[in-house]
Design a protein around this motif. Structure first.
Motif, PDB file in Angstrom:
ATOM      1  N   LEU A  49     -12.743  77.219  53.230  1.00 55.85           N
ATOM      2  CA  LEU A  49     -13.928  77.753  52.556  1.00 55.85           C
ATOM      3  C   LEU A  49     -13.960  77.340  51.096  1.00 55.85           C
ATOM      4  O   LEU A  49     -15.034  77.213  50.505  1.00 55.85           O
ATOM      5  CB  LEU A  49     -13.961  79.284  52.633  1.00 55.85           C
ATOM      6  CG  LEU A  49     -14.021  79.924  54.023  1.00 55.85           C
ATOM      7  CD1 LEU A  49     -14.041  81.443  53.900  1.00 55.85           C
ATOM      8  CD2 LEU A  49     -15.263  79.463  54.761  1.00 55.85           C
ATOM      9  N   ILE A  50     -12.788  77.162  50.505  1.00 46.98           N
ATOM     10  CA  ILE A  50     -12.753  76.916  49.057  1.00 46.98           C
ATOM     11  C   ILE A  50     -12.080  75.592  48.716  1.00 46.98           C
ATOM     12  O   ILE A  50     -11.777  75.330  47.560  1.00 46.98           O
ATOM     13  CB  ILE A  50     -12.038  78.062  48.310  1.00 46.98           C
ATOM     14  CG1 ILE A  50     -10.602  78.219  48.815  1.00 46.98           C
ATOM     15  CG2 ILE A  50     -12.787  79.366  48.475  1.00 46.98           C
ATOM     16  CD1 ILE A  50      -9.742  79.012  47.859  1.00 46.98           C
ATOM     17  N   ALA A  51     -11.830  74.763  49.731  1.00 44.81           N
ATOM     18  CA  ALA A  51     -11.119  73.517  49.467  1.00 44.81           C
ATOM     19  C   ALA A  51     -12.016  72.521  48.732  1.00 44.81           C
ATOM     20  O   ALA A  51     -13.231  72.488  48.947  1.00 44.81           O
ATOM     21  CB  ALA A  51     -10.632  72.916  50.775  1.00 44.81           C
ATOM     22  N   LEU A  52     -11.392  71.715  47.880  1.00 42.31           N
ATOM     23  CA  LEU A  52     -12.123  70.676  47.149  1.00 42.31           C
ATOM     24  C   LEU A  52     -12.880  69.777  48.125  1.00 42.31           C
ATOM     25  O   LEU A  52     -12.342  69.359  49.151  1.00 42.31           O
ATOM     26  CB  LEU A  52     -11.112  69.830  46.365  1.00 42.31           C
ATOM     27  CG  LEU A  52     -11.699  68.758  45.446  1.00 42.31           C
ATOM     28  CD1 LEU A  52     -12.301  69.409  44.214  1.00 42.31           C
ATOM     29  CD2 LEU A  52     -10.636  67.757  45.046  1.00 42.31           C
ATOM     30  N   LEU A  98      -9.198  74.748  43.530  1.00 42.96           N
ATOM     31  CA  LEU A  98      -9.829  74.091  44.674  1.00 42.96           C
ATOM     32  C   LEU A  98      -8.931  72.986  45.230  1.00 42.96           C
ATOM     33  O   LEU A  98      -8.840  72.789  46.439  1.00 42.96           O
ATOM     34  CB  LEU A  98     -11.191  73.491  44.289  1.00 42.96           C
ATOM     35  CG  LEU A  98     -12.254  74.411  43.698  1.00 42.96           C
ATOM     36  CD1 LEU A  98     -13.618  73.735  43.728  1.00 42.96           C
ATOM     37  CD2 LEU A  98     -12.319  75.720  44.430  1.00 42.96           C
ATOM     38  N   LEU A  99      -8.257  72.291  44.332  1.00 44.54           N
ATOM     39  CA  LEU A  99      -7.392  71.195  44.772  1.00 44.54           C
ATOM     40  C   LEU A  99      -6.171  71.742  45.515  1.00 44.54           C
ATOM     41  O   LEU A  99      -5.796  71.222  46.576  1.00 44.54           O
ATOM     42  CB  LEU A  99      -6.975  70.355  43.562  1.00 44.54           C
ATOM     43  CG  LEU A  99      -6.066  69.169  43.863  1.00 44.54           C
ATOM     44  CD1 LEU A  99      -6.731  68.231  44.869  1.00 44.54           C
ATOM     45  CD2 LEU A  99      -5.727  68.416  42.592  1.00 44.54           C
ATOM     46  N   TYR A 100      -5.550  72.796  44.988  1.00 47.64           N
ATOM     47  CA  TYR A 100      -4.433  73.426  45.703  1.00 47.64           C
ATOM     48  C   TYR A 100      -4.893  73.869  47.093  1.00 47.64           C
ATOM     49  O   TYR A 100      -4.193  73.698  48.080  1.00 47.64           O
ATOM     50  CB  TYR A 100      -3.921  74.657  44.954  1.00 47.64           C
ATOM     51  CG  TYR A 100      -3.117  74.361  43.706  1.00 47.64           C
ATOM     52  CD1 TYR A 100      -2.167  73.345  43.696  1.00 47.64           C
ATOM     53  CD2 TYR A 100      -3.296  75.102  42.547  1.00 47.64           C
ATOM     54  CE1 TYR A 100      -1.434  73.078  42.551  1.00 47.64           C
ATOM     55  CE2 TYR A 100      -2.568  74.839  41.397  1.00 47.64           C
ATOM     56  CZ  TYR A 100      -1.642  73.825  41.402  1.00 47.64           C
ATOM     57  OH  TYR A 100      -0.918  73.559  40.274  1.00 47.64           O
ATOM     58  N   ALA A 101      -6.095  74.465  47.133  1.00 47.97           N
ATOM     59  CA  ALA A 101      -6.612  74.943  48.421  1.00 47.97           C
ATOM     60  C   ALA A 101      -6.756  73.780  49.392  1.00 47.97           C
ATOM     61  O   ALA A 101      -6.383  73.886  50.562  1.00 47.97           O
ATOM     62  CB  ALA A 101      -7.952  75.649  48.236  1.00 47.97           C
ATOM     63  N   TYR A 102      -7.254  72.641  48.904  1.00 47.44           N
ATOM     64  CA  TYR A 102      -7.403  71.476  49.780  1.00 47.44           C
ATOM     65  C   TYR A 102      -6.043  71.020  50.292  1.00 47.44           C
ATOM     66  O   TYR A 102      -5.855  70.746  51.485  1.00 47.44           O
ATOM     67  CB  TYR A 102      -8.088  70.334  49.028  1.00 47.44           C
ATOM     68  CG  TYR A 102      -8.261  69.109  49.888  1.00 47.44           C
ATOM     69  CD1 TYR A 102      -9.371  68.992  50.715  1.00 47.44           C
ATOM     70  CD2 TYR A 102      -7.298  68.109  49.924  1.00 47.44           C
ATOM     71  CE1 TYR A 102      -9.519  67.892  51.543  1.00 47.44           C
ATOM     72  CE2 TYR A 102      -7.439  67.007  50.746  1.00 47.44           C
ATOM     73  CZ  TYR A 102      -8.554  66.905  51.551  1.00 47.44           C
ATOM     74  OH  TYR A 102      -8.697  65.825  52.378  1.00 47.44           O
TER      75      TYR A 102
END
Lengths: 81, 472, 373
Positions: free
Chosen positions: B274-277, B294-298
């Motif tokens: 939902l929040i990934a880059l 966002l980058l960590y999430a990706y």
């Protein structure tokens, strides 16, 4: 016999790959999964085995699932000599 | 794959694990796997293509076997049941409409006569390959070239779009709407690498002799169809011959991997997704801190998604007595980039090492010892990582991602060559602190690398790098 | 020597199932109400400028859910105690107040905040509590909840579409908040049936963990989208183009099943409006009949716009004016403040950013006349 193979391999790895000639390697120590030997030196090791023991290690065999320790490599060499 | 389709596959795998024993085992595994090739193929806008691609998959498998099987394995007596099963699946699904059946998960079949023609062509070619023993080396080499060419056509977006336009025209559809997304061939990347592995090993004489049924189940084994692992034929066939028993231990292992995989994929990865880059939010985000989030999430989403699928594949395989190889081993917790690549998508890196890096390095090392080691290492890393990058798609971004990792690996290699003797004496707390620093550094290098991987063009990636550094 | 314990898969399976069953029974017996108040908004992420609503979460970084606790907890109004120097104005209304196609700063609340008003010696701060559905009961539900945030003035914008009896309980947010709606019906003696089938009934099954899985997932998604709200400031999808406002109209004279010649007071939910004033208590309420597009296209002799036949709307204005007079409501009729199509985006009540500024300017005059406590 196997001791001789292991000693020769261990000396080569310590001196030429790890650059620590004094280092003593345990025959059961993990070499590949631990990151001690990287993929480049693995090819060198295969060439060393070919030159010194007359045993060919195929490109596809150079991975941890085929051998990971000195003991396993020595077994492989003996099984082909 | 949806949760529902995974649960259906799990039920099938459990059923096969319990019921498919003895001489029924292989034919049942083959039938279910062949059917799954059709069931999992996504619907496509080009008419009949979502039926043709699975059909071509099976055709390629048959031809791959015919090219690689040694003469003593080619006996018709031993292989006709497998050939009958494959042809039966194609023709049965192909005539489903004529029989008044509208199969829910299967694409719309073309006219049965074209399928018959295709089956006959595959059978004819297979027969030809098996007779042409003296030329087998040539055909193998051509097979490698053919698969690589097909791979390039499917992975290089302009060529894929051109192929789509041509297929549309051939079908009487408007080529104006052609796009590279029209030809999504389920599992092709994995299939191609499995077949190439058998071709190369046949060339080097290392391939074990296997029957058509064994070869086909290896190539399209349904747990590993969509997301790997790639595996090696000799290892897989050993498990086929001596399946691990589905006893208490087996159920527990399989259940654990499946549950873990479902959790990683459908809870962790899908929530992080939902929040990934992504290409849209990358341009909208307005502060360095949140860009990092966002980058960590990706980075985590990608791992949990892929590792989750691998867990599920291993769990499903285990139900049927097959121990598929591991693909991930805590890659984000490794203290350096070399270790990361020993533990990330392991079956792909092992494949590339076996067929690209090792032969190249060996040739450079053996032929001319005067080439400095550093040059050989750089050449090996560059070719390996560029190939891994382009395996995902032939675009600038994947190439830059490969380059990023090749340079990272090279720098790490030089650094560790220099520090290894100097840091050898380090132990205890200091060693652990150094490793911890390495883990953090490696994770961030890999995560920054995903900026190339996640976005469609280098310019957007560059803008994100600027944002991350507070200069956007 | 100790042998490792033998684990039997069937035992694992039935124990797991039993635990799952117990967990479901527990959540059914002790509902997870109040879970929505746990929120990262106003702590990790800035509070949202408007209530969560979104049909296309992947693009809007926002979603529609029905948990009022969670909705308000994500709103900037729940960001802490009201400062002593703040004059708190809340806006109640439909999508035109919420701000379809408008960025937060372009909405009516955004425009009013940009005016930096000082009222009763305090700085005015305007909160957008509009919500995209047309129903006075929906307005009442939100107003009733919002009173806990201690507003100094309520600005309630509305239009005829929110008045018909058939829309009162069918707005999804009302239908899915049955206990709250039933409490309002009882408290204000509203002329609705508390057992109306539009109100979703709470069953044992939908109180279990499995029954609530959608609502629980929505709570989690609302928190996740907080990251993108914080990172981008985007809370709705802004399509590059949208179907334009309808100018040429159908020759249709009916309105919600009602036919000319006349609307009766009982056709419209005036009781809900009255309840809203009572819910506000001592807090002054300014009721506004919101501006709308007045078409000059085809059939505009019969209708004002897509929503309204002329007869119905004229009657509504007359009835509302009379009722406001009778009840002593502070009422402002701005129906023809912005008549032209250039003022509207995709509907006869959705204003452009510039038109919102005109409306805000007009409302400032009225707000400044509000009595001080």
């Amino acid at each position: 016999m196997s001791d001789e193979v292991i000693t020769k391999l261990a000396e080569y790895i310590a001196a030429e790959i790890l650059k620590q000639p004094g280092r003593v390697l345990d025959p059961d120590e993990s070499l590949l999964t631990s990151g001690l030997i990287d993929s480049f030196h693995l090819v060198d090791l295969a060439l060393f085995v070919e030159d010194n023991f007359g045993v060919h290690l195929d490109d596809a065999e150079l991975n941890a699932s085929v051998f990971d320790s000195l003991n396993q490599l020595a077994d492989l060499i003996r099984s082909r000599q | 794959m949806t949760l529902t389709s995974i649960l259906i596959l799990a039920g099938l795998a459990a059923g096969l694990g319990i019921l498919a024993r003895g001489r029924w085992r292989l034919p049942l595994l083959l039938s279910v796997s062949a059917l799954t090739v059709y069931a999992l193929q996504p619907a496509l806008p080009i008419r009949f293509l979502d039926f043709w691609l699975p059909t071509v998959t099976l055709g390629l498998v048959v031809l791959g076997w015919a090219l690689t099987a040694p003469p003593e394995q080619r006996a018709w007596r031993a292989n006709w049941p497998a050939a009958a099963i494959l042809a039966g699946v194609v023709l049965l699904l192909g005539s489903s409409r004529l029989l008044g059946l509208d199969l829910p998960a299967v694409g719309r079949p073309p006219r049965p006569d074209s399928l018959l023609l295709f089956a006959a062509a595959v059978a004819g070619l297979a027969f030809f390959f098996s007779r042409s023993v003296r030329r087998s080396r040539l055909w193998l080499a051509l097979g490698v070239i053919f698969l690589l060419t097909l791979f390039v056509f499917l992975k290089y977006p302009p060529l894929t779009a051109a192929l789509s336009a041509w297929l549309r025209l051939w079908n009487g559809q408007s080529p104006a709407l052609a796009s590279a997304l029209d030809i999504r061939w389920l599992g092709f990347s994995y299939l191609a690498f499995r077949l190439l592995h058998t071709f190369r090993d046949r060339q080097s004489g290392r391939l074990p002799p296997v029957s058509l049924a064994e070869y086909a189940v290896y190539a399209v084994f349904f747990p590993a169809l969509t997301a790997g692992p790639i595996d090696r034929l000799e290892r897989f066939v050993a498990d086929l011959h001596r399946p691990r028993p589905l006893d208490s231990q087996g159920w527990l292992e399989a259940g654990k991997r499946l549950t873990l995989g479902l959790f990683k994929k459908f809870v962790l990865a899908d929530t992080l997704a939902l929040i990934a880059l992504g290409p849209v939010n990358a341009l909208q985000v307005h502060s360095p801190g949140w860009t990092w989030v966002l980058l960590y999430a990706y980075s985590l989403q990608l791992y949990f998604d892929f590792a989750g699928y691998t867990d599920m594949a291993i769990g499903l395989g285990r139900l049927m007595g097959i121990q598929l190889p591991e693909n991930f081993n805590a890659p984000y917790l490794k203290p350096n980039l070399t270790q990361f690549w020993n533990n990330w998508h392991m079956t792909l890196t092992q494949w590339i090492r076996a067929y690209v890096f090792n032969p190249l390095t060996r040739a450079l090392r053996a032929s001319n010892r005067s080439i400095p080691a550093a040059i050989i290492i750089l050449a090996g890393q560059l070719s390996t990582m560029l190939l891994i990058g382009l395996w995902h798609g032939i675009t600038w971004n994947f190439a830059l991602w490969g380059l990023w990792h090749a340079l990272g690996l090279f720098v790490h290699n030089r650094w560790s060559e220099w520090t290894r003797p100097r840091l050898a004496a380090l132990s205890g707390v200091r060693r652990r602190l150094l490793d911890l620093g390495g883990v953090v550094l490696t994770f961030h290098y890999v995560t920054l690398g995903w900026v190339w991987f996640a976005l469609p063009d280098p310019l957007t990636s560059w803008q994100v790098f600027l944002k991350l550094m507070g200069a956007g | 020597m100790d042998r490792p314990p033998v684990i039997r898969p069937l035992a694992v399976l039935w124990k797991g199932l039993l635990l799952f069953l117990i967990l479901n029974l527990l959540t059914a017996a002790f509902p997870l109400d109040g879970l929505g108040r746990v929120s990262l908004y106003n702590r990790v992420f800035p509070g949202r400028e408007r209530l969560p609503f979104g049909e296309n979460p992947a693009q809007s970084y926002n979603l529609s859910l029905f948990d009022l606790d969670a909705m308000f907890a994500s709103h900037v109004i729940a960001g802490g105690e009201k400062p002593a120097e703040e004059y708190r104005i809340i806006l109640i209304g439909d999508s035109s107040v919420w701000g379809t196609l408008l960025r937060p700063e372009e909405t009516l609340a955004g425009r009013l905040n940009a005016a930096h008003l000082t009222l009763c010696g305090r700085e005015a701060r305007v909160y957008n509590l509009g919500y995209p559905s047309l129903s006075l009961t929906k307005d009442l539900l939100l107003l009733d909840y919002a009173m806990r945030y201690d507003p100094d003035l309520v600005l309630w914008l509305t239009t005829l579409e929110a008045f018909p009896l058939d829309v009162q309980l069918t707005a999804p947010i009302v239908a899915h908040n049955a206990p709250r709606a039933q409490a309002l019906i009882a408290r204000y003696r509203l002329p609705f049936d508390p057992a109306d089938p539009a109100l979703a009934r709470s069953t044992f099954w939908n109180r279990t963990l499995v029954g609530q899985r959608r609502a629980l997932a929505d709570l989690l998604r609302l928190q996740m989208y907080g990251v993108l709200w914080a990172a981008t400031g985007i809370d709705q999808a802004y399509p590059p183009d949208y179907p334009a406002l309808q100018v040429d109209l159908e020759a249709d004279l009916s309105f919600h099943g009602l036919q000319p010649p006349a609307l009766r007071e009982t056709d419209l939910a005036f009781e809900v409006l009255d309840a809203g004033f009572r819910a506000a208590g001592e807090t002054p309420v300014l009721l506004v009949n919101e501006p709308m597009f007045l078409s000059r296209g085809e059939n505009s002799d019969l209708r004002y716009n897509f929503f309204y036949p002329r007869w119905a709307y004229d009657d509504y204005r007359r009835l509302l004016g009379e009722r406001a007079e009778r009840s002593g409501w502070n009422y402002l009729d701005l129906w023809n403040l912005l008549p032209d199509s250039v003022h509207y985006t995709n509907s006869a009540i959705h204003l452009t950013p510039q038109a919102e500024a005109v409306l805000a300017e007009r409302l400032v005059e009225a707000i400044l006349q509000s009595p001080c406590p």
